[in-house]
Design an enzyme around this catalytic site. Structure first.
Site, PDB file in Angstrom:
ATOM      1  CG  ASN A 197      40.198 -44.462   6.925  1.00  0.00           C
ATOM      2  OD1 ASN A 197      40.136 -45.437   7.666  1.00  0.00           O
ATOM      3  ND2 ASN A 197      39.133 -43.708   6.648  1.00  0.00           N
TER       4      ASN A 197
ATOM      5  CG  ASP B  45      37.706 -35.568   6.646  1.00  0.00           C
ATOM      6  OD1 ASP B  45      36.722 -35.767   7.383  1.00  0.00           O
ATOM      7  OD2 ASP B  45      38.881 -35.569   7.059  1.00  0.00           O
TER       8      ASP B  45
ATOM      9  CE  LYS C 251      42.320 -50.687 -15.164  1.00  0.00           C
ATOM     10  NZ  LYS C 251      43.143 -51.868 -15.502  1.00  0.00           N
TER      11      LYS C 251
ATOM     12  CG  PHE D  40      37.053 -41.999  18.734  1.00  0.00           C
ATOM     13  CD1 PHE D  40      38.192 -42.750  18.981  1.00  0.00           C
ATOM     14  CD2 PHE D  40      35.906 -42.290  19.460  1.00  0.00           C
ATOM     15  CE1 PHE D  40      38.192 -43.773  19.913  1.00  0.00           C
ATOM     16  CE2 PHE D  40      35.896 -43.307  20.401  1.00  0.00           C
ATOM     17  CZ  PHE D  40      37.043 -44.058  20.623  1.00  0.00           C
TER      18      PHE D  40
ATOM     19  CE  LYS E  73      36.241 -34.703  15.358  1.00  0.00           C
ATOM     20  NZ  LYS E  73      36.954 -35.915  14.834  1.00  0.00           N
TER      21      LYS E  73
ATOM     22  CE  LYS F 161      33.690 -31.781  13.340  1.00  0.00           C
ATOM     23  NZ  LYS F 161      34.043 -32.901  12.460  1.00  0.00           N
TER      24      LYS F 161
END
Length: 398
Positions: A211, A280, A290, A324, A338, A342
């Site tokens: 990301n 995730d 490869k 976060f 959230k 959590k």
């Protein structure tokens, strides 16, 4: 500042050296004991006798001029200093110090001192903006040096712009304010773990999923926690950032690596801030060779990674747990959901759809929510300043 009476002032060879005379005088007037080291270039602008008269101390210009045979001058000065100020700091001095050179009295002493070092740059506007100078400033910041930004105005070269040495009164104010802040250590003795950066999930030996996280926010949070007295462990995914001083860094690659690194250390922590952007999902099958390109589309099966934050929420006993949430829609609502889901004590909500905040930027703006119902908005500013305000909010909640 009562305990910090000894100021070592390093003066390098720029026209702004004349302002260092006023700085010396004003420091003495405020009760500091000042000793001055001048580079060879600085003596071309100001006579050492001027600083001797203003400081009432000998002035040092030559690393081989040992004034007291019972002491090594640069070591003695380095140990003597409670804090060090470089004003003006020319581009040449910044380059030498950033690269660890010790070719004169000033640079040799800087390598030996353990005091806080404040840098007040002064140079032409284009020099200040040069990539090499920026690189050196970044390097020195990673070493723990603190900066007093130059001002905008008319420069000796005739240009108008950023590069003028800050005024002596302002330099002293910045130093005193920073030292006062650093003496406030609400996290003294606390064990703090911060996660930062992205994770990487391999598809084959060439390709992977990741990301846009740069790790800058997490690193800033870790640095400020250390400044506030905490013993900090920084668990980081792959990033191109220098480790802040006095922080233990643990490098990881995958979400599973980060899970193991965090969970194995969790019981020893007082506070955990999960700022990392953890994958995730990961490819169900990872190939050790490869994958060759074939005609048509490719479908990859993905498997859910273990949820680190949820596992921490279930496992926590006395730990204060901060998460976060990077959001693009309904940021506050999703953040609250959230936090509850959590079992977090607080959550930092980041609307990454807004300009100049979120991934890869040097600035950020966040909303801090706590399970006690507090809601603190931190406006757009540098990520280190965001981290400072974040910790200010959290320490009041703990």
């Amino acid at each position: 500042m009562e305990q910090q009476k000894h100021v070592l002032l390093g003066v390098s060879g720029g026209i702004a050296a004349y302002k260092a005379c006023a700085l010396t005088s004003k420091l003495v007037q405020r009760g500091y004991d000042v000793k001055v080291i001048m580079t060879e270039g600085a003596t071309e602008f100001v006579n050492p006798l001027t600083f001797q008269a203003l400081s009432r101390n000998p002035v040092y210009t030559d690393a081989f001029d040992e004034k007291n045979p019972e002491k090594i001058a640069h070591i003695d000065l380095a140990d003597w200093a409670d804090l060090t100020i470089l004003a003006p700091a020319t581009a040449h001095l910044l380059g030498r110090v950033a690269n660890g050179l010790a070719d004169d009295m000033l640079t040799t002493t800087l390598l030996a001192t353990t005091s806080p070092v404040y840098v007040a740059p002064a140079m032409n506007v284009h020099m200040y903006d040069h990539p090499a100078v920026k690189h050196n400033l970044t390097t020195l910041e990673a070493y723990g040096y603190r900066f007093i930004e130059p001002g905008d105005g008319y420069l000796a070269c005739g240009y108008v712009g950023k590069g003028r040495l800050e005024e002596p009164e302002r330099i002293i104010d910045v130093v005193e304010q920073t030292e006062k802040q650093n003496s406030y250590q609400p996290l003294a003795g606390k064990q703090v773990l911060v996660t930062a950066g992205p994770t990487i999930e391999a598809v084959d030996v060439v390709r992977y999923f990741t990301n846009h996280s740069s790790g800058k926010m997490g690193f800033a949070i870790a640095k400020v926690a250390c400044d506030l007295g905490a013993n900090v462990t920084l668990v980081s995914g792959p990033v191109e950032l220098e480790t802040p001083p006095n922080i233990e860094r643990v490098d990881v690659t995958t979400a599973e690596d980060m899970y193991d690194a965090v969970m194995s250390r969790f019981n020893d922590q007082d506070i955990v801030v999960s700022a990392a952007a953890v994958a995730d999902y990961k490819p169900t099958n990872q190939y050790d060779r490869k994958m060759k390109k074939q005609s048509g589309d490719l479908t990859l099966e993905l498997t859910r990674t273990r949820d680190i934050l949820q596992a921490l929420g279930k496992a926590k006993s006395t730990q204060y747990l901060v998460g976060f949430a990077a959001e693009t829609d309904d940021a506050i609502k999703n953040g609250r959901d959230k936090m509850a889901r959590k079992n977090l004590d607080a959550i930092v909500v980041n609307d990454i759809s807004q300009d100049e905040q979120g991934f890869k930027t040097d600035t950020n703006a966040v909303e801090v929510l706590t399970n006690k119902g507090e809601h603190q908005s931190i406006p757009l500013q540098s990520k280190e300043k965001v981290a400072q305000q974040l910790w200010s909010t959290l320490t009041k909640e703990m």
